[in-house]
Write an enzyme that holds these catalytic residues in place. Sequence first.
Site, PDB file in Angstrom:
ATOM      1  N   PRO A   9      -3.803  16.788   4.742  1.00  0.00           N
ATOM      2  CA  PRO A   9      -3.209  17.884   5.271  1.00  0.00           C
ATOM      3  C   PRO A   9      -1.530  17.498   5.723  1.00  0.00           C
ATOM      4  O   PRO A   9      -1.284  16.400   5.943  1.00  0.00           O
ATOM      5  CB  PRO A   9      -3.965  17.698   6.578  1.00  0.00           C
ATOM      6  CG  PRO A   9      -4.854  16.700   6.896  1.00  0.00           C
ATOM      7  CD  PRO A   9      -4.961  16.030   5.493  1.00  0.00           C
ATOM      8  N   ASN A  10      -0.735  18.596   5.692  1.00  0.00           N
ATOM      9  CA  ASN A  10       0.644  18.540   5.995  1.00  0.00           C
ATOM     10  C   ASN A  10       1.406  18.131   4.969  1.00  0.00           C
ATOM     11  O   ASN A  10       2.675  17.853   5.002  1.00  0.00           O
ATOM     12  CB  ASN A  10       0.660  18.002   7.325  1.00  0.00           C
ATOM     13  CG  ASN A  10      -0.057  18.870   8.187  1.00  0.00           C
ATOM     14  OD1 ASN A  10       0.125  20.039   8.479  1.00  0.00           O
ATOM     15  ND2 ASN A  10      -0.842  18.031   9.338  1.00  0.00           N
ATOM     16  N   ARG A  17       9.224  18.502   6.690  1.00  0.00           N
ATOM     17  CA  ARG A  17       8.590  18.029   7.838  1.00  0.00           C
ATOM     18  C   ARG A  17       9.154  16.571   8.013  1.00  0.00           C
ATOM     19  O   ARG A  17       9.302  15.249   7.350  1.00  0.00           O
ATOM     20  CB  ARG A  17       6.880  17.850   7.179  1.00  0.00           C
ATOM     21  CG  ARG A  17       5.953  17.055   8.438  1.00  0.00           C
ATOM     22  CD  ARG A  17       4.811  16.718   7.989  1.00  0.00           C
ATOM     23  NE  ARG A  17       3.878  15.935   8.845  1.00  0.00           N
ATOM     24  CZ  ARG A  17       2.969  15.343   8.459  1.00  0.00           C
ATOM     25  NH1 ARG A  17       2.588  15.090   7.417  1.00  0.00           N
ATOM     26  NH2 ARG A  17       2.261  14.748   9.397  1.00  0.00           N
ATOM     27  N   TYR A  22       9.497  11.048   7.021  1.00  0.00           N
ATOM     28  CA  TYR A  22       8.775  10.951   5.635  1.00  0.00           C
ATOM     29  C   TYR A  22       9.730  11.234   4.371  1.00  0.00           C
ATOM     30  O   TYR A  22       9.133  11.206   3.421  1.00  0.00           O
ATOM     31  CB  TYR A  22       7.645  12.341   5.844  1.00  0.00           C
ATOM     32  CG  TYR A  22       6.660  11.902   6.731  1.00  0.00           C
ATOM     33  CD1 TYR A  22       5.932  11.086   6.709  1.00  0.00           C
ATOM     34  CD2 TYR A  22       6.611  13.055   7.962  1.00  0.00           C
ATOM     35  CE1 TYR A  22       4.748  10.978   7.846  1.00  0.00           C
ATOM     36  CE2 TYR A  22       5.481  12.790   8.755  1.00  0.00           C
ATOM     37  CZ  TYR A  22       4.628  11.926   8.712  1.00  0.00           C
ATOM     38  OH  TYR A  22       3.548  11.849   9.725  1.00  0.00           O
ATOM     39  N   ASN A  73      -3.718   9.705   0.235  1.00  0.00           N
ATOM     40  CA  ASN A  73      -2.849   9.680   1.493  1.00  0.00           C
ATOM     41  C   ASN A  73      -3.684  10.737   2.265  1.00  0.00           C
ATOM     42  O   ASN A  73      -3.463  11.839   2.173  1.00  0.00           O
ATOM     43  CB  ASN A  73      -1.368  10.271   1.218  1.00  0.00           C
ATOM     44  CG  ASN A  73      -0.796  10.066   2.430  1.00  0.00           C
ATOM     45  OD1 ASN A  73      -1.225   9.785   3.645  1.00  0.00           O
ATOM     46  ND2 ASN A  73       0.561  10.065   2.396  1.00  0.00           N
ATOM     47  N   ALA A  76      -3.359  12.742   8.492  1.00  0.00           N
ATOM     48  CA  ALA A  76      -3.869  12.679   9.783  1.00  0.00           C
ATOM     49  C   ALA A  76      -5.249  12.196   9.642  1.00  0.00           C
ATOM     50  O   ALA A  76      -6.042  11.446  10.647  1.00  0.00           O
ATOM     51  CB  ALA A  76      -3.606  13.648  10.806  1.00  0.00           C
ATOM     52  N   ASP A  86     -16.906   8.026   4.490  1.00  0.00           N
ATOM     53  CA  ASP A  86     -18.397   8.130   3.775  1.00  0.00           C
ATOM     54  C   ASP A  86     -18.317   8.419   2.178  1.00  0.00           C
ATOM     55  O   ASP A  86     -18.987   7.994   1.310  1.00  0.00           O
ATOM     56  CB  ASP A  86     -19.188   8.836   4.625  1.00  0.00           C
ATOM     57  CG  ASP A  86     -19.514   7.887   5.986  1.00  0.00           C
ATOM     58  OD1 ASP A  86     -19.370   6.847   6.112  1.00  0.00           O
ATOM     59  OD2 ASP A  86     -20.616   8.866   6.698  1.00  0.00           O
ATOM     60  N   GLU A  97      -5.421   3.524  -0.378  1.00  0.00           N
ATOM     61  CA  GLU A  97      -5.031   4.227   0.809  1.00  0.00           C
ATOM     62  C   GLU A  97      -3.510   3.921   0.851  1.00  0.00           C
ATOM     63  O   GLU A  97      -3.023   2.788   0.873  1.00  0.00           O
ATOM     64  CB  GLU A  97      -5.574   3.891   2.305  1.00  0.00           C
ATOM     65  CG  GLU A  97      -5.096   4.431   3.276  1.00  0.00           C
ATOM     66  CD  GLU A  97      -5.717   3.903   4.536  1.00  0.00           C
ATOM     67  OE1 GLU A  97      -6.611   3.292   4.597  1.00  0.00           O
ATOM     68  OE2 GLU A  97      -5.104   4.194   5.470  1.00  0.00           O
ATOM     69  N   HIS A  99       0.447   5.276   2.751  1.00  0.00           N
ATOM     70  CA  HIS A  99       1.104   6.165   3.719  1.00  0.00           C
ATOM     71  C   HIS A  99       2.591   5.965   3.396  1.00  0.00           C
ATOM     72  O   HIS A  99       2.988   4.849   3.132  1.00  0.00           O
ATOM     73  CB  HIS A  99       0.911   5.670   5.009  1.00  0.00           C
ATOM     74  CG  HIS A  99      -0.673   5.712   5.239  1.00  0.00           C
ATOM     75  ND1 HIS A  99      -1.310   6.934   5.624  1.00  0.00           N
ATOM     76  CD2 HIS A  99      -1.857   4.948   5.242  1.00  0.00           C
ATOM     77  CE1 HIS A  99      -2.604   6.985   5.902  1.00  0.00           C
ATOM     78  NE2 HIS A  99      -2.713   5.463   5.625  1.00  0.00           N
ATOM     79  N   SER A 101       4.913   6.614   5.659  1.00  0.00           N
ATOM     80  CA  SER A 101       5.607   5.994   6.816  1.00  0.00           C
ATOM     81  C   SER A 101       4.736   4.688   7.266  1.00  0.00           C
ATOM     82  O   SER A 101       3.650   4.441   6.860  1.00  0.00           O
ATOM     83  CB  SER A 101       5.379   6.952   8.173  1.00  0.00           C
ATOM     84  OG  SER A 101       4.180   7.039   8.495  1.00  0.00           O
ATOM     85  N   ARG A 106       4.027   3.164  14.769  1.00  0.00           N
ATOM     86  CA  ARG A 106       4.433   4.511  15.281  1.00  0.00           C
ATOM     87  C   ARG A 106       3.637   4.440  16.617  1.00  0.00           C
ATOM     88  O   ARG A 106       3.160   3.420  17.241  1.00  0.00           O
ATOM     89  CB  ARG A 106       4.123   5.560  14.300  1.00  0.00           C
ATOM     90  CG  ARG A 106       5.085   5.430  13.072  1.00  0.00           C
ATOM     91  CD  ARG A 106       4.852   6.682  12.138  1.00  0.00           C
ATOM     92  NE  ARG A 106       4.998   7.890  12.571  1.00  0.00           N
ATOM     93  CZ  ARG A 106       4.609   8.866  11.910  1.00  0.00           C
ATOM     94  NH1 ARG A 106       4.035   8.746  10.830  1.00  0.00           N
ATOM     95  NH2 ARG A 106       5.043   9.965  12.659  1.00  0.00           N
TER      96      ARG A 106
HETATM   97  C1  DQA Z   1       0.875   9.651   6.975  1.00  0.00           C
HETATM   98  C2  DQA Z   1       0.691   9.136   8.352  1.00  0.00           C
HETATM   99  C3  DQA Z   1      -0.251   9.800   9.204  1.00  0.00           C
HETATM  100  O1  DQA Z   1      -0.330   9.486  10.520  1.00  0.00           O
HETATM  101  C4  DQA Z   1       0.247  11.377   9.311  1.00  0.00           C
HETATM  102  O2  DQA Z   1      -0.624  12.006  10.007  1.00  0.00           O
HETATM  103  C5  DQA Z   1       0.529  11.821   7.986  1.00  0.00           C
HETATM  104  C6  DQA Z   1       1.249  11.227   6.974  1.00  0.00           C
HETATM  105  C7  DQA Z   1       1.902   8.942   5.965  1.00  0.00           C
HETATM  106  O3  DQA Z   1       1.957   9.194   4.799  1.00  0.00           O
HETATM  107  O4  DQA Z   1       2.782   8.137   6.594  1.00  0.00           O
HETATM  108  O5  DQA Z   1       0.316  13.044   7.790  1.00  0.00           O
HETATM  109  O6  DQA Z   1      -0.287   9.631   6.270  1.00  0.00           O
END
Ligand code: DQA
Length: 143
Positions: A9-10, A17, A22, A73, A76, A86, A97, A99, A101, A106
């Site tokens: 998401p996002n 954003r 980011y 990724n 959240a 799961d 995994e 990310h 950031s 943070r």
């Molecule tokens: C994120 C870090 C997460 O905490 C955040 O909710 C994101 C982006 C990152 O790529 O840094 O949406 O996964």
Amino acid sequence: MKILVVNGPNLNLLGKRKPEIYGTETLDEIMDALSVFLAGKDCEAEFFQSNHEGAIIDRIHAAMGNTDGIIINPGAYTHYSYAIRDAIEAVSIPTVEVHLSDIHGREPFRAVSVIEPVCIAQISALGAKSYEVGAEILLSKLQ
Ligand code: DQA
């Protein structure tokens, strides 16, 4: 080698954003660069982004039996989706995994990943480069 890249998401809003956290690259730009990187390693890549937990779970299930590795990724969902955790565990596909950031530097809630225990590695804080480093680690485990 077939790799699935999942963005949660996002992440479709990358570029707009919080660029101070980011970066200014869009998700398409980051995925295009990753696609070139993976092609250079003889990997076929599929890209999937969703803002919906169930859609992410369905895509992970669909990878069963036809995908060698996953780069995810989870956005959240990283911090609380036991259902995505799961799903990764259920399909038994090596997963990294990533990310953009520094989730460990943070807000305290971001330092917790419920996904990490079912992944072979967690990469964060490298901006768009996190995906490439994640891919390197994944491929080194798969070869
Ligand atoms: C994120 C870090 C997460 O905490 C955040 O909710 C994101 C982006 C990152 O790529 O840094 O949406 O996964």
